[in-house]
Design a protein around this motif. Structure first.
Motif, PDB file in Angstrom:
ATOM      1  N   VAL A 472       0.853  -1.182   0.000  1.00  0.00           N
ATOM      2  CA  VAL A 472       0.000   0.000   0.000  1.00  0.00           C
ATOM      3  C   VAL A 472       0.890   1.233   0.000  1.00  0.00           C
ATOM      4  O   VAL A 472       1.611   1.494   0.971  1.00  0.00           O
ATOM      5  CB  VAL A 472      -0.931   0.009   1.235  1.00  0.00           C
ATOM      6  N   VAL A 473       0.863   1.990  -1.104  1.00  0.00           N
ATOM      7  CA  VAL A 473       1.721   3.156  -1.262  1.00  0.00           C
ATOM      8  C   VAL A 473       0.941   4.414  -0.888  1.00  0.00           C
ATOM      9  O   VAL A 473      -0.075   4.733  -1.516  1.00  0.00           O
ATOM     10  CB  VAL A 473       2.239   3.285  -2.710  1.00  0.00           C
ATOM     11  N   PHE A 474       1.405   5.103   0.152  1.00  0.00           N
ATOM     12  CA  PHE A 474       0.836   6.407   0.510  1.00  0.00           C
ATOM     13  C   PHE A 474       1.514   7.433  -0.400  1.00  0.00           C
ATOM     14  O   PHE A 474       2.568   7.973  -0.069  1.00  0.00           O
ATOM     15  CB  PHE A 474       1.086   6.717   1.982  1.00  0.00           C
ATOM     16  N   ASN A 475       0.908   7.674  -1.540  1.00  0.00           N
ATOM     17  CA  ASN A 475       1.548   8.455  -2.601  1.00  0.00           C
ATOM     18  C   ASN A 475       1.110   9.910  -2.523  1.00  0.00           C
ATOM     19  O   ASN A 475       0.036  10.282  -2.998  1.00  0.00           O
ATOM     20  CB  ASN A 475       1.195   7.856  -3.966  1.00  0.00           C
ATOM     21  N   ASN A 476       1.955  10.734  -1.908  1.00  0.00           N
ATOM     22  CA  ASN A 476       1.664  12.171  -1.801  1.00  0.00           C
ATOM     23  C   ASN A 476       2.607  13.017  -2.651  1.00  0.00           C
ATOM     24  O   ASN A 476       2.644  14.242  -2.519  1.00  0.00           O
ATOM     25  CB  ASN A 476       1.716  12.630  -0.336  1.00  0.00           C
ATOM     26  N   GLY A 477       3.382  12.373  -3.504  1.00  0.00           N
ATOM     27  CA  GLY A 477       4.247  13.114  -4.411  1.00  0.00           C
ATOM     28  C   GLY A 477       5.360  13.896  -3.740  1.00  0.00           C
ATOM     29  O   GLY A 477       5.871  14.864  -4.303  1.00  0.00           O
ATOM     30  N   THR A 478       5.759  13.443  -2.563  1.00  0.00           N
ATOM     31  CA  THR A 478       6.798  14.170  -1.819  1.00  0.00           C
ATOM     32  C   THR A 478       7.439  13.256  -0.793  1.00  0.00           C
ATOM     33  O   THR A 478       6.899  12.187  -0.471  1.00  0.00           O
ATOM     34  CB  THR A 478       6.193  15.403  -1.115  1.00  0.00           C
ATOM     35  N   LEU A 479       8.595  13.654  -0.286  1.00  0.00           N
ATOM     36  CA  LEU A 479       9.173  13.001   0.885  1.00  0.00           C
ATOM     37  C   LEU A 479       8.442  13.570   2.093  1.00  0.00           C
ATOM     38  O   LEU A 479       8.837  14.578   2.679  1.00  0.00           O
ATOM     39  CB  LEU A 479      10.677  13.271   0.964  1.00  0.00           C
ATOM     40  N   GLY A 480       7.341  12.919   2.449  1.00  0.00           N
ATOM     41  CA  GLY A 480       6.351  13.509   3.334  1.00  0.00           C
ATOM     42  C   GLY A 480       6.848  13.974   4.686  1.00  0.00           C
ATOM     43  O   GLY A 480       6.555  15.089   5.121  1.00  0.00           O
ATOM     44  N   MET A 481       7.608  13.126   5.384  1.00  0.00           N
ATOM     45  CA  MET A 481       8.054  13.511   6.720  1.00  0.00           C
ATOM     46  C   MET A 481       9.055  14.655   6.651  1.00  0.00           C
ATOM     47  O   MET A 481       9.040  15.574   7.497  1.00  0.00           O
ATOM     48  CB  MET A 481       8.672  12.316   7.443  1.00  0.00           C
ATOM     49  N   VAL A 482       9.915  14.638   5.637  1.00  0.00           N
ATOM     50  CA  VAL A 482      10.879  15.730   5.489  1.00  0.00           C
ATOM     51  C   VAL A 482      10.141  17.025   5.146  1.00  0.00           C
ATOM     52  O   VAL A 482      10.460  18.093   5.668  1.00  0.00           O
ATOM     53  CB  VAL A 482      11.929  15.389   4.414  1.00  0.00           C
ATOM     54  N   ARG A 483       9.148  16.926   4.266  1.00  0.00           N
ATOM     55  CA  ARG A 483       8.348  18.104   3.920  1.00  0.00           C
ATOM     56  C   ARG A 483       7.629  18.658   5.151  1.00  0.00           C
ATOM     57  O   ARG A 483       7.530  19.863   5.334  1.00  0.00           O
ATOM     58  CB  ARG A 483       7.328  17.752   2.835  1.00  0.00           C
ATOM     59  N   GLN A 484       7.142  17.754   6.029  1.00  0.00           N
ATOM     60  CA  GLN A 484       6.474  18.200   7.246  1.00  0.00           C
ATOM     61  C   GLN A 484       7.425  19.019   8.112  1.00  0.00           C
ATOM     62  O   GLN A 484       7.033  20.062   8.650  1.00  0.00           O
ATOM     63  CB  GLN A 484       5.946  16.982   8.023  1.00  0.00           C
ATOM     64  N   TRP A 485       8.654  18.584   8.233  1.00  0.00           N
ATOM     65  CA  TRP A 485       9.652  19.349   8.991  1.00  0.00           C
ATOM     66  C   TRP A 485       9.951  20.676   8.299  1.00  0.00           C
ATOM     67  O   TRP A 485      10.084  21.708   8.952  1.00  0.00           O
ATOM     68  CB  TRP A 485      10.941  18.528   9.140  1.00  0.00           C
ATOM     69  N   GLN A 486      10.058  20.623   6.977  1.00  0.00           N
ATOM     70  CA  GLN A 486      10.317  21.866   6.243  1.00  0.00           C
ATOM     71  C   GLN A 486       9.172  22.857   6.441  1.00  0.00           C
ATOM     72  O   GLN A 486       9.399  24.065   6.550  1.00  0.00           O
ATOM     73  CB  GLN A 486      10.510  21.564   4.751  1.00  0.00           C
ATOM     74  N   HIS A 487       7.968  22.364   6.505  1.00  0.00           N
ATOM     75  CA  HIS A 487       6.798  23.232   6.699  1.00  0.00           C
ATOM     76  C   HIS A 487       6.781  23.847   8.100  1.00  0.00           C
ATOM     77  O   HIS A 487       6.543  25.046   8.261  1.00  0.00           O
ATOM     78  CB  HIS A 487       5.515  22.419   6.473  1.00  0.00           C
TER      79      HIS A 487
END
Length: 567
Positions: A472-487
């Motif tokens: 099951v691929v959680f496909n959000n088109g980004t490195l999600g956890m890293v993006r969360q930190w960047q945000h």
């Protein structure tokens, strides 16, 4: 009797009741693979697409079965491709024996083709390494390696055979000794003493002191760590928690050590811990951590961690005591044995006021309704569709935290995740190992689009061995956890985290001879899961979710455990 050196290696594997090996052949290990050909009716070899996949598969096999995993690789790049998997097993105390072969003695140290000092490279990330130069030592080395991997705090061991040791005309003396007997031989006993491998018998004075501390506590909290899972001490831990009548916080590695749906469970603790667990840690007057190493993801701010509490640490490894968090008391021993002794001495306690304060803080993981597919919907669909004993293997990132927060793991080995090393690409290999070791159980692999790219070539292994693993691929088109930190921390500077590129995961699954489906809402997800469960082959579900979905709650690294950035 006299037998071939390579034959002795296979016989030693049989001594240890090994029936499954994961690996990838190459030049220096060919003699071993030639011998394996003669044992194919006794030892099943799983050929993966890459050595790293083999290392994670052996690890997943070990974690899910409680046995020692075994992995083969050749010299040079074959051996170095194992190092990420070795470090992953080491950080999470998973017992795996890695077997490599090196160049011949006359070529050693001459920068020969595919030569590398793998024992030197692996030394910091293993419990022990062996470079075998003399074929006569093979039985002792093999027996020691398995004893080291499985005894005390488990972990990986590497054996590197020089190629001349495995020459087909090399004959050695060998006598078959079942592992139940060879663990008690003089050489193994001496090894246990010299290396501190045998779990020490807990000091009864230390046990009695903790019993007294428990009697004085009004607000106790217990942490279930990975040592409960590795030591298969779940029954003893549950009895202890119920006798103490105390809330139980669970680390990432502790998943399955205590039932996730138990009335005393407060959920995960630490950076993405629940409000109930983190508040309980901050307000308890006695904190008992069982098999927990107090990593920086749990004790984010060590100096203020559980500042109102007496901290007690129960661990099999003395080196973990006071390493990250200073304790008021500790007990050295296996989780199972320490808890057995405690349970014999403890009366039944009741802490209704403390529970009434903490347990209502537990948050139910949200399952948002609507047309847009969300992580909560995905996980809710999975949980409702699969059997309760389904094994879940994760990669690392947002999907990992969502999976651990949402699923209620009930037994050791049900959750396979890289907690210490945080290895992206771990999940599919681990799922393969789990399915090989547990053929009758459903295995679900949850991953992100970034993680899946790293080892998706192991779909070839899934297809060839006809393993009905559901990815099951959680496909959000980004490195999600890293993006969360960047945000949250880096002023929305989304530097190199957007994954606006291929592949098409459904077409990728089809290219490997598997089935796949892209889903954008709950109804499509439910339909895809039913097809995946009934199709009898590997299946990839590409779940399209929003790029800005976040893991909640979250506490920043180095912050106080109750200073939530997100709730």
């Amino acid at each position: 009797m006299k037998i071939r050196a390579t034959q002795a290696i296979m016989e030693c594997l049989l001594e240890q009741e090994v029936d499954t090996v994961f690996g990838y052949p190459g030049g220096t290990i060919l003699n071993l693979y030639d011998e394996l050909y003669n044992y194919q009716d006794k030892i099943h070899h799983v050929l993966t697409a890459h050595e790293q996949g083999a290392s994670h598969a052996a690890d997943g096999y070990a974690r899910s079965t409680g046995k020692v995993g075994v992995c083969f690789a050749t010299s040079g790049p074959g051996a170095t491709n194992l190092t990420t998997g070795i470090a992953t097993a080491y950080m999470d105390s998973s017992p795996v024996v890695f077997i490599t072969c090196n160049v011949s003695e006359n070529l050693l140290g001459k920068d020969s083709f595919q030569e590398v000092d793998i024992t030197g490279i692996a030394m910091p990330i293993t419990k022990a390494t062996y470079l075998v130069r003399d074929p006569q030592t093979i039985p002792d080395v093999m027996r020691q390696a398995f004893a080291v991997a499985a005894t005390g705090r488990p972990g990986p061991v590497l054996i590197d055979f020089l190629k001349n040791v495995t020459f087909l005309n090399a004959m050695i003396d060998y006598e078959f000794i079942p592992w139940t007997q060879n663990r008690s031989t003089d050489s193994i006993r001496e090894l246990a003493v010299s290396h501190g491998l045998k779990a020490p018998e807990p000091d009864l004075g230390d046990i009695d002191k903790l019993v007294e501390m428990i009697a004085q506590a009004q607000r106790p909290l217990i942490i279930c760590g990975g040592g409960v899972v590795r030591g298969r001490a779940d029954k003893q831990f549950r009895e202890f928690a119920e006798k103490l009548d105390a809330p139980v916080a669970i680390t990432v590695m502790g998943g399955g050590g205590f039932p996730g749906a138990h009335p005393l469970t407060t959920g995960m603790i630490g950076m993405h811990g629940s409000q109930a667990s983190n508040v309980a840690c901050n307000e308890c007057d006695l904190l008992i951590a069982v098999g927990c190493r107090f990593s920086d993801r749990v004790a984010l701010q060590p100096e203020s961690f559980a500042s109102q509490a007496k901290i007690v640490h129960i661990d099999i490894d003395r080196s973990e005591i006071d390493k990250n968090v200073l304790t008021d008391h500790h007990i050295i021993g296996s989780a199972k044995r320490v808890l057995e002794l405690l349970n014999q001495r403890l009366p039944q306690y009741s802490h209704p006021e403390w529970k009434a304060h903490i347990l209502p803080l537990r948050e139910k993981q949200p399952v948002e309704e609507g047309e847009k597919l969300t992580p909560g919907q995905i996980l809710d669909c999975i949980q409702k569709a699969v059997p309760h004993d389904t094994i879940v293997a994760t990669d690392v990132g947002q999907h990992q935290m969502w999976s651990i927060q949402h699923f209620h793991f009930e037994y050791p080995g049900q959750l396979l995740t890289s907690g210490g090393f945080g290895t992206m690409g771990f999940g599919l290999g681990a799922a393969i190992g789990a399915k090989m070791g547990n053929p009758d159980k459903v295995v679900v692999h949850t991953t992100g689009d970034g993680c899946f790219r790293m080892n998706c070539h192991e779909l070839a292994t899934v297809q060839y061995y006809n393993l009905p693993i559901i990815t099951v691929v959680f496909n959000n088109g980004t490195l999600g956890m890293v993006r969360q930190w960047q945000h949250l921390i880096y002023n929305e500077h989304y530097s190199q985290t957007t994954l606006d590129r291929g592949p098409d995961f459904v077409k990728l699954a089809e290219a490997y001879g598997l089935k796949g489906k892209r889903v954008t809402n709950r109804a499509e997800m439910e339909a895809a899961l039913q097809e995946a469960l009934s199709c009898g082959c590997g299946y990839v579900i590409d779940c399209q979710i929003d790029m800005d979905e976040m893991v909640r709650p979250m506490v920043a690294g180095g912050a106080h455990i109750t200073d939530f950035l997100l709730k």
